[in-house]
Scaffold this motif. Sequence first.
Motif, PDB file in Angstrom:
ATOM      1  N   PHE A 318      19.246  -6.686  53.173  1.00 54.23           N
ATOM      2  CA  PHE A 318      19.330  -6.051  54.337  1.00 54.23           C
ATOM      3  C   PHE A 318      18.155  -6.468  55.130  1.00 54.23           C
ATOM      4  O   PHE A 318      17.015  -6.695  54.545  1.00 54.23           O
ATOM      5  CB  PHE A 318      19.397  -4.633  54.055  1.00 54.23           C
ATOM      6  CG  PHE A 318      19.585  -3.610  55.251  1.00 54.23           C
ATOM      7  CD1 PHE A 318      20.472  -3.793  56.207  1.00 54.23           C
ATOM      8  CD2 PHE A 318      18.525  -3.294  55.713  1.00 54.23           C
ATOM      9  CE1 PHE A 318      20.441  -2.759  57.518  1.00 54.23           C
ATOM     10  CE2 PHE A 318      18.207  -2.257  56.794  1.00 54.23           C
ATOM     11  CZ  PHE A 318      19.578  -2.392  57.832  1.00 54.23           C
ATOM     12  N   ALA A 319      18.235  -6.293  56.443  1.00 52.98           N
ATOM     13  CA  ALA A 319      16.946  -6.384  57.280  1.00 52.98           C
ATOM     14  C   ALA A 319      16.998  -5.615  58.475  1.00 52.98           C
ATOM     15  O   ALA A 319      18.074  -5.772  59.159  1.00 52.98           O
ATOM     16  CB  ALA A 319      16.584  -7.755  57.584  1.00 52.98           C
ATOM     17  N   ALA A 320      16.081  -4.813  58.932  1.00 51.76           N
ATOM     18  CA  ALA A 320      16.059  -4.167  60.133  1.00 51.76           C
ATOM     19  C   ALA A 320      14.948  -4.573  61.024  1.00 51.76           C
ATOM     20  O   ALA A 320      13.924  -4.951  60.658  1.00 51.76           O
ATOM     21  CB  ALA A 320      16.159  -2.608  60.020  1.00 51.76           C
ATOM     22  N   GLY A 321      15.186  -4.479  62.303  1.00 50.51           N
ATOM     23  CA  GLY A 321      14.279  -4.939  63.392  1.00 50.51           C
ATOM     24  C   GLY A 321      13.067  -3.647  63.618  1.00 50.51           C
ATOM     25  O   GLY A 321      13.708  -2.677  63.802  1.00 50.51           O
ATOM     26  N   VAL A 322      11.752  -3.965  63.433  1.00 51.97           N
ATOM     27  CA  VAL A 322      11.171  -2.847  63.447  1.00 51.97           C
ATOM     28  C   VAL A 322      10.765  -2.208  64.834  1.00 51.97           C
ATOM     29  O   VAL A 322      10.710  -1.026  65.199  1.00 51.97           O
ATOM     30  CB  VAL A 322       9.489  -2.990  62.799  1.00 51.97           C
ATOM     31  CG1 VAL A 322       8.669  -1.770  63.031  1.00 51.97           C
ATOM     32  CG2 VAL A 322       9.712  -3.625  61.235  1.00 51.97           C
ATOM     33  N   GLU A 323      10.734  -3.236  65.647  1.00 50.05           N
ATOM     34  CA  GLU A 323      10.457  -2.568  67.064  1.00 50.05           C
ATOM     35  C   GLU A 323      11.687  -1.749  67.560  1.00 50.05           C
ATOM     36  O   GLU A 323      11.433  -0.839  68.185  1.00 50.05           O
ATOM     37  CB  GLU A 323      10.442  -3.893  68.224  1.00 50.05           C
ATOM     38  CG  GLU A 323       9.169  -4.729  67.892  1.00 50.05           C
ATOM     39  CD  GLU A 323       9.449  -5.550  66.896  1.00 50.05           C
ATOM     40  OE1 GLU A 323      10.276  -5.504  66.140  1.00 50.05           O
ATOM     41  OE2 GLU A 323       8.152  -6.279  66.819  1.00 50.05           O
ATOM     42  N   ARG A 324      12.734  -2.061  67.137  1.00 46.52           N
ATOM     43  CA  ARG A 324      14.128  -1.308  67.512  1.00 46.52           C
ATOM     44  C   ARG A 324      14.268   0.090  66.615  1.00 46.52           C
ATOM     45  O   ARG A 324      14.769   1.071  67.378  1.00 46.52           O
ATOM     46  CB  ARG A 324      15.479  -1.893  67.445  1.00 46.52           C
ATOM     47  CG  ARG A 324      15.547  -3.315  68.111  1.00 46.52           C
ATOM     48  CD  ARG A 324      17.115  -3.874  68.013  1.00 46.52           C
ATOM     49  NE  ARG A 324      17.087  -5.071  68.734  1.00 46.52           N
ATOM     50  CZ  ARG A 324      18.216  -6.011  68.484  1.00 46.52           C
ATOM     51  NH1 ARG A 324      19.153  -5.598  67.809  1.00 46.52           N
ATOM     52  NH2 ARG A 324      17.950  -7.340  69.092  1.00 46.52           N
ATOM     53  N   VAL A 325      13.691  -0.077  65.685  1.00 45.86           N
ATOM     54  CA  VAL A 325      13.784   1.407  65.037  1.00 45.86           C
ATOM     55  C   VAL A 325      12.663   2.232  65.488  1.00 45.86           C
ATOM     56  O   VAL A 325      12.861   3.453  65.735  1.00 45.86           O
ATOM     57  CB  VAL A 325      13.301   1.108  63.484  1.00 45.86           C
ATOM     58  CG1 VAL A 325      12.780   2.225  62.619  1.00 45.86           C
ATOM     59  CG2 VAL A 325      14.529   0.206  62.454  1.00 45.86           C
TER      60      VAL A 325
END
Length: 436
Positions: A318-325
Amino acid sequence: MPELIQAPRGTQDILPQEQKYWRFVERTVEKKLEQVGFGRIDTPLFEYPNIFLRTIGEATDIVQKELFSVERMGTRSATRKDLQEKTQYVLRPENTASIARAYLEQGMANWPQPVKLWYFGPMFRYDRPQKGRMRQFYQWGFEIFGDDNPATDAFVIMMVWNIFGALKLTKNLVVEINTLGDKTCRPKIKKNLSTYFEKYSDYLSEDARRQLKTNPLRILDSKDQKDQEILAGAPQIVDNVCETCKKNFQAVLEYLDELAIPYDLNPRLVRGLDYYIGTTFEVRQRQDTGRQSSLGGGGRYDELLTQLGGKATPGIGFAAGVERVIEALKQNQVKVPEIPGPQIYIIQIGETARRKALTAFERIQQMGYRVTSAFSKEALKAQLRAADRAGARLALLIGQREAFDNAVIVKDLAEGSQETVKLDRLDKVLKRKLKK
Ligand code: AMP
């Protein structure tokens, strides 16, 4: 702004006052994942292009349009020969392929399986910059190699939900989930889709027509109005997967039900990277319908290691975008821990005092206090104002007289009281004042 003092389009400077968000995200992810057996991995920011060409897929947007190439200054643009001779690199657009490369190269197949790794770092995609879409952006994520049980698919989603919970964001989030079929049934799924879309090829968008030739699955993801109408009647992946995929997907959903993790089945969910097979999912913000509403995505990639030339090894991540978080944290007004400022501000008046101030500074920071000062400031008033602005609890004043007496004035900025303290008693007074 003159060109020389402008950061490249699609990049940003992350200033000290923003760092509390970054630290909160990184530390939360670290704490949650290390608690359940993940180890951190950092891979190079650039790799040989084949790592991505072979895995993400030659026909994907990421590979066709978004890779940054890296070469030594002064060389001509790369030819096929350069690629073969390995003089050409690309900035990583994502981390899964690099980590799979590291798994093979570092002999992780010989470690106890499954191997669980997490990461946090910058990725690079030559995207069209807009809100939530940057050319350098950060991702946090994790991978599990060597485990093909559907319980692990559910475990991955559970951990994602858990981390977003610790980030206090789950209230507005939903997990969208789908299965993409595996190497047994994927050809049939693609063929069914092709046959269907061929019938409408004159009415499809230009992108979709191109994807019809390269990967008809991607058309399912189209946001184009024209395509949408055609999509409504398209065969669904779930109806065409093999028995094993169906059984596994069913099991994953049952685990999620048991865990009471809310999910939406999205039969059209496909991702922008070709290596995904089987369970695929995305985390989205509920109220948002735009393209940038996805905070992160992941799924199975059991073919990825063979695509890199390694032994067949199951994988999921899994990967999430930090700026969007971080944007979501701000929108939801999540309170994140402040980064502590100085406890003590040292003020000096006159040259002799300055010399003493520097020695005092050194002693105080050795004691472990957070301390600061501005040695070029002369006036008492200016320094007091600076101490106040820095949020310091105590100001330590050293003037001509204190310098001579080996003393300091300890001014409590919160209480407004002050006392003169000999340097050899300073430790005790600071301890009392700052309750250390
Ligand atoms: P992907 O690696 O494409 O599956 O993307 C995973 C997540 O990374 C997305 O859900 C976004 O949160 C984030 N992301 C991907 N591309 C960008 C970008 N260009 N700018 C900012 N965030 C991005």
